[in-house]
Every structure is written in C-alpha cells, then in structure tokens.
Enzyme design. Structure first.
Site, mmCIF file in Angstrom:
data_model
loop_
_atom_site.group_PDB
_atom_site.id
_atom_site.type_symbol
_atom_site.label_atom_id
_atom_site.label_comp_id
_atom_site.label_asym_id
_atom_site.label_seq_id
_atom_site.Cartn_x
_atom_site.Cartn_y
_atom_site.Cartn_z
ATOM 1 N N GLU A 291 -8.610 -34.818 10.237
ATOM 2 C CA GLU A 291 -7.691 -33.797 10.757
ATOM 3 C C GLU A 291 -6.361 -33.798 9.993
ATOM 4 O O GLU A 291 -5.323 -34.134 10.558
ATOM 5 C CB GLU A 291 -7.380 -34.088 12.220
ATOM 6 N N PRO A 292 -6.377 -33.433 8.730
ATOM 7 C CA PRO A 292 -5.113 -33.429 7.985
ATOM 8 C C PRO A 292 -4.242 -32.241 8.371
ATOM 9 O O PRO A 292 -4.724 -31.116 8.500
ATOM 10 C CB PRO A 292 -5.570 -33.292 6.530
ATOM 11 N N GLY A 293 -2.962 -32.498 8.563
ATOM 12 C CA GLY A 293 -2.005 -31.418 8.810
ATOM 13 C C GLY A 293 -0.998 -31.396 7.679
ATOM 14 O O GLY A 293 -1.025 -30.570 6.771
ATOM 15 N N ARG A 331 13.513 -32.163 11.400
ATOM 16 C CA ARG A 331 13.073 -33.504 11.009
ATOM 17 C C ARG A 331 14.203 -34.445 10.587
ATOM 18 O O ARG A 331 14.189 -35.613 10.979
ATOM 19 C CB ARG A 331 11.974 -33.428 9.935
ATOM 20 N N TYR A 335 14.176 -37.544 12.887
ATOM 21 C CA TYR A 335 13.579 -38.756 12.295
ATOM 22 C C TYR A 335 14.377 -39.308 11.122
ATOM 23 O O TYR A 335 13.859 -40.135 10.369
ATOM 24 C CB TYR A 335 12.175 -38.467 11.747
ATOM 25 N N CYS A 362 25.966 -26.043 16.066
ATOM 26 C CA CYS A 362 27.125 -26.721 16.640
ATOM 27 C C CYS A 362 26.740 -28.121 17.048
ATOM 28 O O CYS A 362 26.512 -28.398 18.244
ATOM 29 C CB CYS A 362 27.615 -25.948 17.845
HETATM 30 N N1 LLP Z 1 -4.696 -35.492 14.577
HETATM 31 C C1 LLP Z 1 -3.972 -35.915 15.619
HETATM 32 C C2 LLP Z 1 -4.664 -36.333 16.825
HETATM 33 C C3 LLP Z 1 -2.566 -35.958 15.556
HETATM 34 O O1 LLP Z 1 -1.878 -36.403 16.593
HETATM 35 C C4 LLP Z 1 -1.912 -35.523 14.372
HETATM 36 C C5 LLP Z 1 -0.457 -35.526 14.290
HETATM 37 C C6 LLP Z 1 -2.707 -35.064 13.308
HETATM 38 C C7 LLP Z 1 -4.093 -35.079 13.437
HETATM 39 C C8 LLP Z 1 -2.112 -34.582 12.019
HETATM 40 O O2 LLP Z 1 -1.388 -35.567 11.381
HETATM 41 P P1 LLP Z 1 -0.800 -35.325 9.909
HETATM 42 O O3 LLP Z 1 -1.962 -35.235 8.965
HETATM 43 O O4 LLP Z 1 -0.061 -34.033 9.943
HETATM 44 O O5 LLP Z 1 0.072 -36.473 9.681
HETATM 45 N N2 LLP Z 1 6.392 -34.112 13.987
HETATM 46 C C9 LLP Z 1 6.111 -35.315 13.214
HETATM 47 C C10 LLP Z 1 4.625 -35.525 13.047
HETATM 48 C C11 LLP Z 1 3.888 -35.627 14.339
HETATM 49 C C12 LLP Z 1 2.422 -35.839 14.117
HETATM 50 C C13 LLP Z 1 1.686 -35.697 15.383
HETATM 51 N N3 LLP Z 1 0.284 -35.809 15.267
HETATM 52 C C14 LLP Z 1 6.790 -35.181 11.860
HETATM 53 O O6 LLP Z 1 7.431 -34.169 11.611
HETATM 54 O O7 LLP Z 1 6.733 -36.089 11.052
#
Ligand code: LLP
Length: 444
Positions: A291-293, A331, A335, A362
């Site tokens: 599940e890459p995001g 971000r 973070y 602000c």
């Molecule tokens: N699968 C699950 C179950 C997840 O919880 C996540 C991310 C992903 C896949 C995708 O992860 P990725 O490949 O994008 O790292 N807002 C934070 C990141 C939160 C990630 C939450 N879960 C940031 O901006 O760094």
C-alpha cells in the site's frame, strides 16, 4: 549548487520546468499557491512497483494509499495503471466510486469505520475490508448478514515491529491504536472469530509498520513474524490464508540528506523475504499486497508560491513570506518536516543569501523552511518547494479562512486542472447565517 530534482529541468532562461511546462506559465495560468504534479513521474513510480513484482513471479496487488493525495483524476490515473486503491474513509471511498474505480480493487481501512461507512462499502461491493478490531469484526458481520452478502476481509495485525526512517525496533507487544496484537493473542482470537462467521471470507492478514522507511529489515522481520503467525493458525485451525498485505511506508527524498532506496529495492526485499519465510515453513506462498502512498506521489509534487513581504533582522535572520504555508503544507509545523526549494523564475542565479521561508498564517509556527540559500528574492518571485506531493494537499486546511490551492497535473508539455482553487464563496458555503430574532432557536 542548484538542486533541480530529477522530475524537473531548468530551461535556458533559468526558469524551472516541470515535465515540459515552465513554472512561469503555470503561475500565470493558475495562480499561486499552486500544487503541481508531474504525471509522468507518478506513472513511473506505479510502474516500478508493478514491474518489480512481475519479475518476482509472485501474485500481488499494489494498492495506492489514497490518504497521501486523492482526487477524482488521481483515481482515474491509479485505475489506468492497473493498481488497487486503499481508502480510509467514506470520503475517499466516495471519491473512488464517483471516479468509476473498479470496486473489486478497493480496500477499506480505518480503526473506527462508522456504520454508514461500512454500509457504503458493502453496498458498493468493494474488494476487501481491512478489519481493525473486535467491535468492527462484529459490526461488519452483522451488516453483511443483514444483507446476506458475503464480504472479503483481511485482519489488521500489529506484529510488534515498528520501523522508522533509519531503523526498526521490535516492540514486542505493540502500543498502537491500530489492529489486533499478535504478541498478546488478540490476533489469533480475531482470526478464530472471523473464521466462524458465515458472511466473512477471511483472505489473510495486514500489517503496516511505519512510514518514510529507508531500510528493508523492518519489512523482512514483519514478514517473518507474520509467516510464523499464519503457520500457527494453519496448525491450529487447518486454514491456509491466501493474502499477506505488508502495508506501505517506503521512504522518499525530501532534501539531499534523505537517501531512500529505489522502489524496486523495497519490493525485491519484500518478495524475497516472502519466498524465504513462507518457503521455510512449507506454507503456500500467499498473494502479496502493498500500500504505497508517499512513494507514489511525494517527489512528483511541487508547490509554487508567490514571494511577498520580507523582514530582515540584522545578525539574526531574514524572513521571506510566501502566500501559503501551513494551510497547504502542515508537515513542517506538525512533524518539523524539512523541504528543499529554489527560486523558480530565476533558478540559474547564484544562491547568495540564507533566508527562512515563512507562511502567511497567524501563527509563529507557520515556518515552511528554516535557513535556505536563495538568490536575493523580490516580491512577486516564484518559490518552488519540492517533494510536496504526499500529505500536503490531503492535509490542507482552511485555517484563517484560507482557500485551499489549485492542483494541476502536467504531462509532456501540457497541464490540466485536477482540483479547482477554493473560492471565498466555497468558504462560506456551509455557513448558516441567522437573520434577526425570529431565527433564534428557543431552548424550550
Ligand atoms: N497503509 C496504511 C495502513 C497506512 O496507515 C499508511 C499510512 C499507508 C499504507 C501509506 O503509507 P506511506 O506509503 O504513504 O508511507 N501524515 C504523515 C503520514 C501518515 C501515514 C499514515 N499511514 C506524514 O505526512 O508524514
């Protein structure tokens, strides 16, 4: 040195170009702040995942994690690339359905899916629910039984591995709000309960060990733990599961200090670990889902801002303000995330000044980049901030009643709007204005 990333080019006039479109044209046509995606780069990332899996000979699904960035045109792209889609809310599911995404390739995540969200997923006939906890297990089954409709599920388990950018730790019993814990037996109990439910088809298990991960050991260890877990289930219940979902979390490059592995290396390490760990147990190799995001969209995204005011504190620092900030990119504030940037309209000029980039909210914490070398900037210049494609627009907000920016995709010299800039009218759309005393709700 001007750090123009691989998704970009600087033309002969010193202007930043993104997949054949100059930043000056983009700013003129769409205004700022503007979120620009290099569509070619997104598609290349999708293909690198799929091609590496193809080479492994394993059966797989690559589900894009929509939380990183989603809109209807992105859904269409994901569909065209033959990927699956991971959604985590009714809103993401709705977006996918509206854009005509194949329902059987939708996976539904979330630790607190509402009845309405579960019903929406069942009624749409989505491919799989990733069940997070005991309450959801009962609730989803009740709703499926009411409809006499069988649903596919994965159980989300926490294998006791937590991965961070540069290392991973074995946490034993994991203190996490997500999933069934493997270490304390809840994982096994969840599987047993799921197996007894006639309207469930338990495909397998899911784990997600973290985000922005730069090494492969965490994935390998999680796979080892999960293989053992599935083997124990087989020994106890005589059930062989067909799917192992190892989540997302593959790292990307925000600044020069980040050194992520190429996508293919992450995928190879996963497929090899699966072959090894399941092979050792003589367990039929499951289908692997990921599940890459971030790794699909982060580096493909660039935000263009207009430079506004400056404040010079001699001997301390120079603040340079842009027309966005924590409202389109939370971000850094959330973070302490770091980004790299350049002056898009004069990218060839020497970077002789160190300045700090302030947002316009602000809030003193609304600082986008501390201490970055740029050429001397003027009001009206364009600042390009790199690698903003993941968790930027998707976490954008209306603080200070700031409209969200527009989003465009560029591809081989052409651009198209995929999300309109919010207008002031949009901002008051849901406001309810009561005129006069007759509208005051009486308390009794
Ligand atoms: N699968 C699950 C179950 C997840 O919880 C996540 C991310 C992903 C896949 C995708 O992860 P990725 O490949 O994008 O790292 N807002 C934070 C990141 C939160 C990630 C939450 N879960 C940031 O901006 O760094």
């Amino acid at each position: 040195m001007v750090n123009v990333q691989s998704n970009h080019r600087m033309n002969q006039h010193g202007v930043l170009e993104i997949d054949g479109v100059t930043s000056t044209e983009l700013v003129k046509q769409y205004g700022t702040p503007l979120m620009v995606y290099n569509e070619t780069a997104i598609r290349q990332n999708c293909r690198e995942f799929k091609q590496t899996f193809d080479q492994s000979g394993l059966t797989y699904q690559v589900a894009y994690a929509g939380k990183a960035f989603l809109c209807m045109d992105m859904v269409r792209l994901v569909k065209e690339e033959g990927m699956s889609l991971d959604v985590v809310s009714g809103g993401e599911l709705y977006t996918a359905l509206q854009a005509g995404f194949p329902v059987e390739r939708i996976h539904f995540h979330g630790n607190n899916k509402s009845v309405e969200e579960l019903e929406m997923g069942i009624d749409a006939g989505i491919g799989c629910f990733v069940v997070d906890n005991f309450i959801e297990l009962e609730l989803l089954h009740e709703l499926a039984a009411e409809r006499e409709q069988k649903v596919n599920i994965l159980l989300r388990v926490t294998p006791g591995v937590e991965a961070h950018t540069h290392d991973y730790i074995m946490t034993g019993q994991e203190d996490s709000k997500f999933g069934f814990d493997v270490g304390n037996g809840q994982g096994k109990l969840g599987v047993q309960l799921a197996l007894q439910k006639p309207y469930f088809h338990l495909l397998g298990v899911h784990s997600h060990i973290g985000s922005q991960i730069f090494e492969t050991e965490g994935f390998q260890y999680a796979i080892e733990v999960l293989a053992r877990f599935l083997q124990e289930v087989r020994e106890e219940s005589d059930v062989v599961m067909s799917v192992l979902n190892v989540g997302g979390g593959f790292g990307v490059r925000y600044t020069e200090e980040d050194e992520p592995l190429p996508i293919r290396e992450y995928v190879k390490s996963i497929t090899e670990a699966v072959k090894f760990s399941f092979g050792q147990l003589s367990y039929p190799t499951p289908e692997i889902w990921v599940e890459p995001g971030r790794s699909i969209v982060a580096e493909a995204g660039t935000t263009l801002y207009k430079i506004g005011t400056q404040k010079n504190l001699p001997g301390i620092r120079k603040y340079v303000a842009i027309d966005g900030g924590m409202t389109d990119n939370l971000r850094p504030a959330l973070y302490k995330a770091r980004y790299d940037a350049l002056l898009a309209n004069r990218a060839n000029e020497e970077r002789t000044e160190v300045v700090s980039i302030a947002g316009k909210a602000c809030e003193s914490g609304d600082m986008l980049i501390w201490d970055i070398a740029l050429p001397p900037v003027r009001m009206g210049d364009t600042l390009a901030v790199f690698s903003t494609g993941a968790y930027g627009y998707s976490m954008a907000n209306n603080y200070n009643r700031t409209p969200r920016p527009a989003v465009v995709f560029v591809k081989e010299g052409e651009s198209r709007l995929v999300i309109r800039r919010e207008s002031y009218r949009d901002l008051v759309r849901n406001d309810v204005l009561h005129h006069g005393v007759e509208a005051v709700v009486k308390s009794q």
